[in-house]
Design an enzyme around this catalytic site. Structure first.
Site, short mmCIF file in Angstrom:
data_model
loop_
_atom_site.label_atom_id
_atom_site.label_comp_id
_atom_site.label_asym_id
_atom_site.label_seq_id
_atom_site.Cartn_x
_atom_site.Cartn_y
_atom_site.Cartn_z
CG HIS A 89 -0.20 0.13 2.55
ND1 HIS A 89 0.42 1.14 3.37
CD2 HIS A 89 -0.01 -1.14 3.38
CE1 HIS A 89 0.72 0.58 4.32
NE2 HIS A 89 0.60 -0.50 4.44
CG ASP A 90 -0.08 4.34 1.37
OD1 ASP A 90 -1.29 5.10 0.94
OD2 ASP A 90 -0.45 3.58 2.23
N GLY B 298 5.10 -1.33 2.60
CA GLY B 298 4.05 0.04 2.23
C GLY B 298 5.07 1.17 2.33
#
Length: 262
Positions: free
Chosen positions: A120-121, A138
């Site tokens: 994520h991100d 992440g």
């Protein structure tokens, strides 16, 4: 558009011209597939995901499903994938979270080999390659033309610079400078990615300047930041060196991979 009878495209999905959706694929209601995208078979695309034109996705890839973050609370985050990428078998790409800007981005012409993972991100540049089983936690940033070898693992919030190379089976818990080459159980700089520089057409003078800057940054008097600032001034007219010094002098959540002898 060509959709196999066993595929499921949920109402609301946006499908471009020339898209091919193969057997047993599932496309969620908020997904956008740009012109020429191909899902070969058994691909699951979910969430607020956009896949850019001419990108191909191979069987059993999981694209845009809920991120592997216990703090995720269903926020309407996104996954944006660029054009002409290749996403091979069993690859996983996660959307963003509220704690990281709400979006995971992948640039154009990237190759994600079998079972690689983008957490994520993450922010991935153009022409990036993740070899088999390479994994990004992440909030990782990866610059253009970087190569990550098989079975490597990159810690959250680490930055991998432009055209850096991460050796296979390396654990990367610190930032890697642009054009750097790292390897090891806990990755250390082994030098510069000279093969990559030559393949990308860097001239002899620029490569010599990068090598001189590398020596000046990682040896000599003063602190690491002081040496980087001094090199930034000395090579102010060499854009490739500025990439390195700007990278080092920017804010970061991590320290840096350094040569073994430092």
């Amino acid at each position: 558009m060509s959709v196999h009878p066993t595929a499921i495209i949920e109402d609301g999905a946006k499908i471009g011209e020339g898209v091919r959706v193969g057997p047993y694929c599932v496309v969620g209601p908020e997904v956008e597939l740009a012109d020429g995208v191909e899902l070969i078979s058994h691909v699951a695309v979910a969430g607020r995901t956009r896949i850019g034109a001419r990108t191909r996705v191979w069987p059993f890839a999981s694209v845009g499903h809920q991120p592997q973050d216990l703090k995720y609370a269903g926020e309407p985050s996104r996954l944006e994938i660029g054009e002409s990428c290749m996403i091979r078998e069993h690859v996983t790409l996660n959307p963003g979270t509220a704690g990281g800007g709400m979006v995971t981005r992948v640039g154009d012409r990237c190759l994600f080999m079998m079972s690689s993972h983008v957490g994520h991100d993450c922010q991935i540049g153009n022409n990036v390659i993740l070899a088999n089983n390479a994994t990004l936690a992440g909030h990782v940033e990866v610059g253009d033309f970087a190569f990550l070898g098989g079975l490597c693992a990159v810690h959250q919030f680490v930055r991998i610079g432009t055209q850096a190379m991460v050796g296979g089976m390396s654990g990367v818990e610190k930032d890697v400078i642009p054009f750097g080459s790292v390897i090891g159980n806990r990755a250390e700089l082994g030098g510069l990615n000279l093969v990559g520089l030559k393949r990308r057409g860097f001239d002899r003078e620029t490569i010599h300047a990068i090598r001189a800057a590398y020596r000046g940054i990682f040896s000599g008097e003063g602190s690491f930041a002081e040496r980087a600032s001094r090199i930034a001034a000395e090579f102010a007219d060499v854009p490739a060196v500025r990439l390195i010094t700007d990278f080092i002098l920017a804010d970061s959540a991590r320290s840096f991979c350094t040569p073994r002898e430092v």
